[in-house]
Design a protein around this motif. Structure first.
Motif, short mmCIF file in Angstrom:
data_model
loop_
_atom_site.label_atom_id
_atom_site.label_comp_id
_atom_site.label_asym_id
_atom_site.label_seq_id
_atom_site.Cartn_x
_atom_site.Cartn_y
_atom_site.Cartn_z
N LYS A 313 3.74 46.86 11.81
CA LYS A 313 2.56 47.62 11.42
C LYS A 313 1.27 46.98 11.92
CE LYS A 313 0.58 49.82 7.31
NZ LYS A 313 0.72 49.99 5.84
N GLN A 314 1.24 45.66 11.96
CA GLN A 314 0.02 44.98 12.38
C GLN A 314 -0.35 45.34 13.82
OE1 GLN A 314 -1.98 42.99 10.29
NE2 GLN A 314 -3.38 43.43 11.99
N ALA A 315 0.64 45.51 14.68
CA ALA A 315 0.35 45.91 16.06
C ALA A 315 -0.33 47.27 16.10
CB ALA A 315 1.64 45.92 16.87
N SER A 316 0.11 48.18 15.24
CA SER A 316 -0.50 49.51 15.16
C SER A 316 -1.91 49.42 14.62
CB SER A 316 0.35 50.42 14.27
OG SER A 316 1.68 50.51 14.74
N ILE A 317 -2.10 48.61 13.61
CA ILE A 317 -3.44 48.42 13.03
C ILE A 317 -4.39 47.89 14.09
CG2 ILE A 317 -4.76 47.01 11.41
CD1 ILE A 317 -2.33 47.18 9.51
N ASP A 318 -3.92 46.91 14.86
CA ASP A 318 -4.78 46.31 15.88
C ASP A 318 -5.18 47.31 16.95
OD1 ASP A 318 -4.91 43.79 14.72
OD2 ASP A 318 -3.04 43.13 15.66
N PHE A 319 -4.29 48.26 17.27
CA PHE A 319 -4.65 49.26 18.27
C PHE A 319 -5.76 50.16 17.74
CE2 PHE A 319 -4.26 53.35 20.43
CZ PHE A 319 -4.31 52.94 21.77
N ILE A 320 -5.67 50.56 16.48
CA ILE A 320 -6.72 51.40 15.91
C ILE A 320 -8.03 50.64 15.77
CG2 ILE A 320 -7.40 52.73 13.86
CD1 ILE A 320 -4.49 53.55 13.53
N LEU A 321 -7.94 49.35 15.44
CA LEU A 321 -9.15 48.52 15.43
C LEU A 321 -9.78 48.46 16.80
CD1 LEU A 321 -8.09 45.50 13.15
CD2 LEU A 321 -9.61 47.41 12.56
N LEU A 322 -8.96 48.43 17.85
CA LEU A 322 -9.50 48.44 19.21
C LEU A 322 -10.25 49.74 19.48
CD1 LEU A 322 -9.78 47.32 22.07
CD2 LEU A 322 -7.51 48.24 22.58
N ILE A 323 -9.72 50.86 19.01
CA ILE A 323 -10.41 52.14 19.19
C ILE A 323 -11.81 52.08 18.60
CG2 ILE A 323 -10.44 54.56 18.42
CD1 ILE A 323 -7.42 54.61 18.71
#
Length: 375
Positions: A313-323
Motif C-alpha cells: 500500500k505504501q508504494a501506492s500512497i507514494d505515487f499519489i503523493l507524487l501526483i
C-alpha cells in the motif's frame, strides 16, 4: 463565495508545503517488508492518462528505485476497472470519469472511495490531409478571432458542425461508451453543441448516431488514430481529450502525419467547472448487445483509488503523493490536465490514507461540487 475557493486553498497549501513534500518523496524510504520485495507496483489507468502517468512513473522510479514496476495497463476506464475486478492485480486504478470506480469497484468491495485529482476537456482531432478537415480547421481559426457567442461566432461554429455532423461525405471516429468514457462524453459534446448552436440537443447527435455509415466506433480514442493516419478513413475524431490530443498530435506530426486538434467552446467541451449545471441539461442513453445504459453529462474528471486488496500500500500512497507534489502538478498541466488541489474525495473519506488526506477534501465540504459525482 467563489465556487473555486477550494482550489485556491489547495494552491496555497501546495505552495506552503510543496518543498516539504518534495523532500518527503525524495527521502522517504519504503519500509523493507515481504510485500516490498515480492510485489510489483502495477498501474491500471484510463488510456488518456498514458502520457502523463508514464512520465510520472519515470519520476517515481527515480525516487523509489527499490520498487519494482510492472507494465502499466492503459485502456478504456471501464475495461481497466473490470480487469481489476477479475484479476485484482493493480496497485492503483485511475479513471476518466467519476462514475466508473464507484459503479465497478465499489460493488466488488475493491474500493469505497475515489479522489478527483484533475480535469481536462473534449477536443476534436482533425485530418488536415482531407479538404473537409482543412475547411474545419480554417473555420476554427476564424472563430478564435471572433467575439464568443456573437452572431458571427455562432454562425462559424454552426458551419463547423455542419461539416462534421451534417455533411454525408464526412465520417467521424468515436469510442465505445461501454469501454471508454470519452465514448459517451463525445455524445454529450454533440448534444450540447446541438443545444447551444441549433436549439435542439438531439439535432447533431441524431445526424451521426442514427446513421451507421456516419461513424466508426472503437474501444478507445487511441484506436481511432490508426484509422485516421493509415488511410484517412475518418476525417474527425470526436472522442478526444486535450490530455491525449496534445501528445498524440505532436507525436504524429513529428512522424510526418498532417493532423491537428481544435479546442471547443466552454459550453460544450465538458472542461469548465462553471458550466456544470449547463452540461447536466443533457444525458446520453446507449444500447449495445441488448444492454442499455444512461450516462449523465459532466465535466471530464480524472479520479484515482487504491484497491483495498493491494499488498504494498505504501508504494501506492507514494505515487499519489507524487501526483500532488509540485513536479507532479506540473506534469499534469503539461498534458492538458488542470489539477484539482485539494483533491475531492467521493465515498468513504475515512479510508483515504492519512498521508494523502492533507491534499484532499471530502465531497461533503464542497457541496457545490456534488453534481460532479454519482448520486
Amino acid at each position: 463565495m467563489n465556487k473555486y475557493w477550494y482550489l485556491t486553498i489547495g494552491i496555497i497549501i501546495g505552495l506552503a508545503i510543496g518543498g516539504v513534500l518534495v523532500y518527503t518523496i525524495q527521502n522517504h524510504e519504503i519500509k523493507a517488508n515481504p510485500a516490498t520485495n515480492i510485489t510489483t507496483f502495477n498501474v491500471g489507468a484510463a488510456g488518456t492518462l498514458k502520457f502523463s502517468f508514464s512520465q510520472l512513473l519515470s519520476i517515481y522510479s527515480n525516487y523509489f528505485p527499490s520498487v519494482q514496476q510492472g507494465s502499466p495497463f492503459f485502456a478504456g476506464s471501464g475495461e481497466v476497472a473490470q480487469k481489476e475486478v477479475t484479476t485484482k492485480s493493480y496497485s492503483i486504478v485511475a479513471a476518466a470519469d467519476t462514475s466508473t470506480i464507484p459503479s465497478v469497484l465499489f460493488p466488488a468491495n475493491l474500493s469505497d472511495y475515489e479522489i478527483a485529482f484533475g480535469y481536462t476537456q473534449m477536443t476534436i482531432i482533425v485530418d488536415l490531409n482531407t479538404p473537409y478537415g482543412r475547411e474545419v480547421y480554417s473555420l476554427w481559426n476564424q472563430s478564435i478571432q471572433q467575439i464568443p457567442y456573437s452572431d458571427t461566432w455562432n454562425d462559424t461554429w454552426r458551419k463547423i458542425f455542419n461539416i462534421i455532423a451534417l455533411n454525408p461525405n464526412t465520417v467521424v471516429g468515436v469510442s465505445n461508451p461501454f469501454t471508454d468514457p470519452s465514448g459517451y462524453q463525445a455524445q454529450c459534446m454533440l448534444k450540447l453543441a446541438g443545444l447551444t448552436f441549433y436549439g435542439n440537443s438531439s439535432y447533431l447527435w441524431s445526424a451521426i448516431y442514427s446513421n451507421p455509415s456516419k461513424y466508426i466506433m472503437r474501444n478507445t480514442e487511441t484506436d481511432l488514430l490508426s484509422l485516421m493516419t493509415a488511410n484517412n478513413t475518418v476525417q474527425f475524431i470526436l472522442s478526444a481529450y486535450l490530455s491525449n490530443a496534445i501528445p498524440q498530435v505532436q507525436y504524429y506530426q513529428q512522424n510526418g502525419y498532417n493532423i491537428t486538434y481544435i479546442t471547443l467552446p466552454s459550453a460544450i467541451n465538458l472542461g469548465d467547472l462553471s458550466y456544470v449545471n449547463y452540461y447536466k441539461q443533457v444525458n446520453v442513453t446507449w444500447t449495445q448487445l441488448g444492454t442499455t445504459k444512461t450516462f449523465s453529462c459532466k465535466p471530464v474528471i480524472y479520479t484515482i483509488t487504491i484497491p483495498s486488496n493491494v499488498q504494498n500500500k505504501q508504494a501506492s500512497i507514494d505515487f499519489i503523493l507524487l501526483i500532488y507534489s509540485p513536479i507532479g502538478q506540473q506534469v499534469l498541466k503539461s498534458f492538458g490536465i488542470q489539477p484539482i488541489n485539494p483533491g475531492i474525495v467521493y465515498g468513504n473519506y475515512t479510508d483515504v490514507p492519512q498521508e494523502i488526506k492533507i491534499f484532499t477534501i471530502p465531497l461533503d465540504n464542497v457541496t457545490n461540487m456534488k453534481g460532479l459525482f454519482p448520486g
